[in-house]
Design an enzyme around this catalytic site. Structure first.
Site, PDB file in Angstrom:
ATOM      1  N   ARG A   1     -18.002  95.980 -38.435  1.00 57.97           N
ATOM      2  CA  ARG A   1     -18.414  96.285 -39.827  1.00 57.97           C
ATOM      3  C   ARG A   1     -18.070  97.872 -39.849  1.00 57.97           C
ATOM      4  O   ARG A   1     -18.494  98.659 -39.161  1.00 57.97           O
ATOM      5  CB  ARG A   1     -19.788  96.162 -40.160  1.00 57.97           C
ATOM      6  CG  ARG A   1     -19.995  96.470 -41.559  1.00 57.97           C
ATOM      7  CD  ARG A   1     -21.333  95.919 -41.936  1.00 57.97           C
ATOM      8  NE  ARG A   1     -21.657  96.475 -43.196  1.00 57.97           N
ATOM      9  CZ  ARG A   1     -21.227  96.513 -44.405  1.00 57.97           C
ATOM     10  NH1 ARG A   1     -20.133  95.564 -44.937  1.00 57.97           N
ATOM     11  NH2 ARG A   1     -21.544  97.249 -45.394  1.00 57.97           N
TER      12      ARG A   1
ATOM     13  N   LEU B   1      -9.009  97.484 -35.034  1.00 56.05           N
ATOM     14  CA  LEU B   1      -9.916  96.760 -34.116  1.00 56.05           C
ATOM     15  C   LEU B   1     -10.855  95.750 -34.999  1.00 56.05           C
ATOM     16  O   LEU B   1     -11.098  94.585 -34.665  1.00 56.05           O
ATOM     17  CB  LEU B   1     -10.794  97.698 -33.238  1.00 56.05           C
ATOM     18  CG  LEU B   1     -11.920  97.128 -32.585  1.00 56.05           C
ATOM     19  CD1 LEU B   1     -11.179  96.120 -31.502  1.00 56.05           C
ATOM     20  CD2 LEU B   1     -12.921  97.989 -31.845  1.00 56.05           C
TER      21      LEU B   1
ATOM     22  N   CYS C   1     -34.761  98.457 -48.825  1.00 59.36           N
ATOM     23  CA  CYS C   1     -34.513  97.240 -48.003  1.00 59.36           C
ATOM     24  C   CYS C   1     -35.090  97.351 -46.597  1.00 59.36           C
ATOM     25  O   CYS C   1     -34.269  96.829 -45.847  1.00 59.36           O
ATOM     26  CB  CYS C   1     -32.996  96.866 -48.304  1.00 59.36           C
ATOM     27  SG  CYS C   1     -32.071  97.884 -49.090  1.00 59.36           S
TER      28      CYS C   1
ATOM     29  N   HIS D   1     -30.375  87.473 -46.844  1.00 60.31           N
ATOM     30  CA  HIS D   1     -29.329  87.519 -45.577  1.00 60.31           C
ATOM     31  C   HIS D   1     -29.097  86.250 -45.214  1.00 60.31           C
ATOM     32  O   HIS D   1     -28.305  86.106 -44.258  1.00 60.31           O
ATOM     33  CB  HIS D   1     -30.109  88.270 -44.729  1.00 60.31           C
ATOM     34  CG  HIS D   1     -30.653  89.872 -45.112  1.00 60.31           C
ATOM     35  ND1 HIS D   1     -31.842  90.118 -45.572  1.00 60.31           N
ATOM     36  CD2 HIS D   1     -29.675  90.767 -45.441  1.00 60.31           C
ATOM     37  CE1 HIS D   1     -31.768  91.501 -45.874  1.00 60.31           C
ATOM     38  NE2 HIS D   1     -30.599  91.786 -45.837  1.00 60.31           N
TER      39      HIS D   1
HETATM   40  N1  GLN Z   1     -29.396  96.883 -56.548  1.00 60.52           N
HETATM   41  C1  GLN Z   1     -28.762  96.819 -55.590  1.00 60.52           C
HETATM   42  C2  GLN Z   1     -28.301  95.390 -55.543  1.00 60.52           C
HETATM   43  O1  GLN Z   1     -29.116  94.362 -55.878  1.00 60.52           O
HETATM   44  C3  GLN Z   1     -29.635  97.155 -54.120  1.00 60.52           C
HETATM   45  C4  GLN Z   1     -28.972  96.993 -52.939  1.00 60.52           C
HETATM   46  C5  GLN Z   1     -29.578  97.483 -51.895  1.00 60.52           C
HETATM   47  O2  GLN Z   1     -30.837  97.648 -51.881  1.00 60.52           O
HETATM   48  N2  GLN Z   1     -29.051  97.581 -50.812  1.00 60.52           N
HETATM   49  O3  GLN Z   1     -27.295  95.072 -54.830  1.00 60.52           O
HETATM   50 ZN    ZN Z   2     -32.049  95.990 -50.732  1.00 64.33          ZN
END
Ligand code: GLN
Ligand code: ZN
Length: 763
Positions: free
Chosen positions: A524, A18, A652, A703
């Protein structure tokens, strides 16, 4: 006779068919008909895999998300895509991801580039749904075409179809009001459309409808409880039987409410409510069907069938015809078929069950109940052997790990001195400027990196050749960072495919599947490593790489590690001991790496806890217990170092308000967090709670391909200064730069460094 059924089957396909079909369609490489055809094939295959069941789920298949499907079924389509050109499916993808395929988007001037719907976690899983949007004026209008199409398809194949939909209360509860109006006010309007839908289904000859109300396993206030009563009293007039399904936990205080809903049947998660099961059964009126989720739909382990039968047999005797058996929740959350695995260690493989195998287990249980254990003796014996093998395996139980754990005392989690003293020592030692600049760890995953990795995996490149290729990437990254004038450098993580898998592969106690993919959202998928045994670190994992990077520069290079809680939350975890215990094992193993890095001269070590928040239990009343052991584990990992060694952590996400005390208790010298999207809003939390240590609020939204300007970065830091003293602020991006390109990263970081310089000059 116990009846068997399933709540949902993984839709991505055993080989992620898919995913590839969706991406081909979006990229304009295939037609809508091609995509529809793959959908048909997958549904047919899934129904075949379930043909032993008495009732088979229909409507669980989705081209993106089952919640978004329902929004379209209910006619709850955001204003911003109404009246757009093309097929409904194109509008569906526009809401899902901002755009459909290139052909559908030729109307860019009139209907291109809409905002994608917000996406968030489906309860405590790693599946993400598109959040339904509500307004005071929201009207619903039934469009049952998708569901009816699938039902007819199933019926023509002779499938005993049980349509699956998300229930009205959960649908409202997991959505968002866009205008501050109370979404519960929409309930009457919503129920009219649900009733219409159920009537349509009855006309199709449908007998049972599974109506998912997982919100029942969360804490509900009186208004939401009342909504349940209102909803199901209205729907009971519909000429189909409703099976209200709750899952992902026990009903707890909602048990009475659920037991007394005026519906024909209830499904409960028996895996997570063993202790409450008997009292729940006593509550349920004696005419109702009770579906017990007896196979864990959230993990990859074989069920102990003999033990399950021990407690299930007396219940089956009592309930007779009223007992249905199912997995605890939809199998959406587990990989499709263990039979695809060719490389898994055979011993570990013998302990596992993916979706197809879980349904076989279900069948064995039902046969044992209906015809006696003797009728499935061989299957039960084999299952028993696998369970014993796992229980006794030396690969699961490592006495060295147990001994090391026994030595852990309170001192493991305590730094030698408090933050204030440490900060003074570190600042004298590191001599960093005010507003120090750094990045979060990864640099762009170039095609060079990917090629070297796949050639290495295919055996076309030897280890020395691979290392050389990675060293070249590291050297490039160091040169660029020096050139940019960053203060604390990183090695760029070129050697890591994934922040969890990379460490898992080097730890004992982890196994990796080839096709153990689970849908995360849309196309994803993630392939969580399988944590099956006691965790031990045979040798240093990162020291050589960081050492190489440090050898190229006089500036400090951060050591980069993934923390124990994130390792745990992003893996399929063993179920034979509490998660807290497994987390402590991970903590000890990573602690050894921290100490080895320190010994090798690394002055700053970052321990990422990207997924700390994800592990929060569904019920708030259980949060503190989780946060206690999670933070303890982090402290074991981080706090064995000398005062001079600066510990960073990274998270994050930007929702901090409710867990700030826990984050402060981690006692990292510096935390870097996501902040740019929320426009530093998250720092409001820091106004009320005085976070004691240093903070790097992300000032560059990684992002997005957009390059943040120097002014915008200065502005964000100025903003932050009103809440956190300047002496304790760092300047850094939101997250790792892995998904960006170098030609985006370089100008963005140049602006970031320039912004820090401007701030220093002004101070
Ligand atoms: N140290 C990781 C990176 O820079 C952190 C990634 C994350 O926080 N998802 O890719
Ligand atoms: Zn992150």
């Amino acid at each position: 006779m116990a009846i068997t059924h399933n709540l949902g089957f993984p839709r991505i396909g055993a080989k992620r068919e898919l995913k590839f079909a969706l991406e081909a369609y979006w990229n304009g490489k295939s037609s809508r008909e091609d995509l529809q055809k793959i959908g048909t094939t997958l549904r047919e295959r899934n129904w075949q895999a379930q043909d032993q069941l008495d009732w088979v789920p229909v409507g669980d298949f989705s081209f993106y998300d089952q919640v978004l499907d329902l929004s379209f079924t209910l006619g709850n389509i955001p204003e911003r895509v109404r009246g757009f050109h093309g097929d409904t499916l194109d509008n569906y993808f526009r809401v899902a991801r901002g755009r459909s395929n290139s052909e559908a988007e030729e109307h860019v001037h009139c209907c291109g580039g809409v905002a994608a719907g917000e996406m968030t976690k489906w309860f405590d899983t790693n599946y993400h749904y598109i959040v339904p949007e509500f307004e005071r004026e929201t009207q619903f209008k039934l469009d049952a075409s998708r569901l009816l199409g699938q039902i007819r398809e199933a019926q023509s194949l002779g499938v005993r179809a049980k349509p699956v939909i998300v229930g009205p209360v959960t649908y409202l509860a997991i959505g968002k009001s866009k205008d501050e109006s109370d979404r519960l006010d929409l309930l009457p309007r919503l129920l009219d459309v649900y009733a219409e839908l159920l009537n349509v289904l009855a006309k199709e000859g449908i007998e049972w409808v599974q109506i998912d109300e997982p919100i029942l396993v969360t804490e509900l206030d009186a208004r939401w409880k009342h909504a349940f009563d209102v909803a199901y009293h209205q729907l009971k007039a519909c000429p189909v039987k409703l099976l209200v399904a709750s899952y992902f936990g026990s009903l707890g205080a909602n048990a009475w409410l659920a037991a007394n809903l005026p519906v024909a049947g209830l499904h409960i998660d028996a895996i997570n409510s063993k202790d409450e099961l008997q009292s729940f059964l006593d509550l349920v009126p004696s005419f109702k069907v009770i579906s017990l989720g007896v196979i864990n739909g959230r993990n990859v382990w074989k069920t102990d069938l003999n033990r399950t039968l021990d407690w299930l047999e007396p219940i089956a005797k009592k309930l007779g015809e009223r007992l249905w058996l199912a997995p605890s929740c939809s199998l959406l959350h587990v990989p499709v078929d263990l039979a695809s695995e060719q490389k898994l260690d055979p011993e570990v493989k013998s302990w596992l069950a993916f979706a197809v195998q879980k349904l076989e287990e279900l069948q064995t249980l039902a046969r044992a109940l209906n015809h006696g254990r003797e009728s499935v003796r061989e299957a039960l014996e084999q299952n028993g052997k696998a369970i014993v093998s796992r229980k006794n395996s030396k690969r699961v139980h490592n006495p060295d790990v147990q001994a090391a754990l026994a030595r852990v005392d309170a001192s493991y989690g305590e730094r030698k001195s408090g933050y204030t003293h440490r900060a003074a020592v570190q600042s004298a030692y590191l001599k960093l400027p005010k507003y120090p600049t750094t990045t979060i760890g990864s640099f762009p995953q170039t095609s060079g990196i990917r090629q070297a990795r796949s050639r290495f995996k295919a055996g076309e490149l030897d280890e020395a050749g691979y290392r050389e290729a990675m060293h070249a990437e590291i050297a490039y990254g160091i040169r660029e960072q020096e050139h940019l004038g960053l203060d604390v450098l990183v090695h760029g993580e070129a050697e890591r495919n994934d922040m969890v898998e990379y460490f898992g592969e080097q730890l004992e106690g982890y196994a990796f599947s080839q096709f153990g993919w689970v849908q995360s959202y849309g196309s994803r998928c993630v392939k969580p490593p399988i944590l099956f045994g006691d965790i031990q670190r045979p040798k240093a994992m990162t020291v050589e790489w960081i050492g190489y990077a440090q050898s190229l520069t006089k500036k400090p290079v951060k050591g980069m590690l993934t923390g124990p809680v994130t390792m745990l939350n992003w893996s399929f975890v063993r179920d034979d001991q509490p998660r807290a215990d497994t987390c402590r094992q991970l903590a000890l193993a990573i602690r050894e790496e921290v100490l080895d890095l320190e010994k090798s001269g690394v002055k700053i070590i970052q321990i990422d806890e990207a997924a700390l928040r994800e592990g929060l239990p569904l019920r708030k009343s259980q949060w503190q217990a989780y946060l206690d052991w999670a933070v303890d584990a982090f402290r074991i990992t981080a706090n064995g170092v000398a005062d001079e060694t600066q510990i960073h952590t990274h998270m994050c996400y930007s929702e901090f308000n409710d867990i700030l005390p826990a984050i402060a208790r981690m006692d990292a010298d510096v935390i870097t967090i996501e902040a740019s999207r929320s426009g530093m809003e998250l720092l409001d939390a820091f106004e009320h709670f005085r976070y004691p240590n240093e903070i790097g609020p992300g000032v560059y939204d990684i992002h997005s391909p957009n390059i943040p300007t120097q002014e915008s970065i200065v502005q964000r830091i100025r903003n932050a200064e009103s809440k956190v003293p300047a002496e304790r602020l760092w300047v850094n991006p939101d997250c790792g730069l892995k998904t960006r390109k170098w030609d985006e990263v370089i100008p963005a970081l140049a602006n970031l460094v320039a912004a820090a310089q401007e701030l220093r000059k002004a101070s």
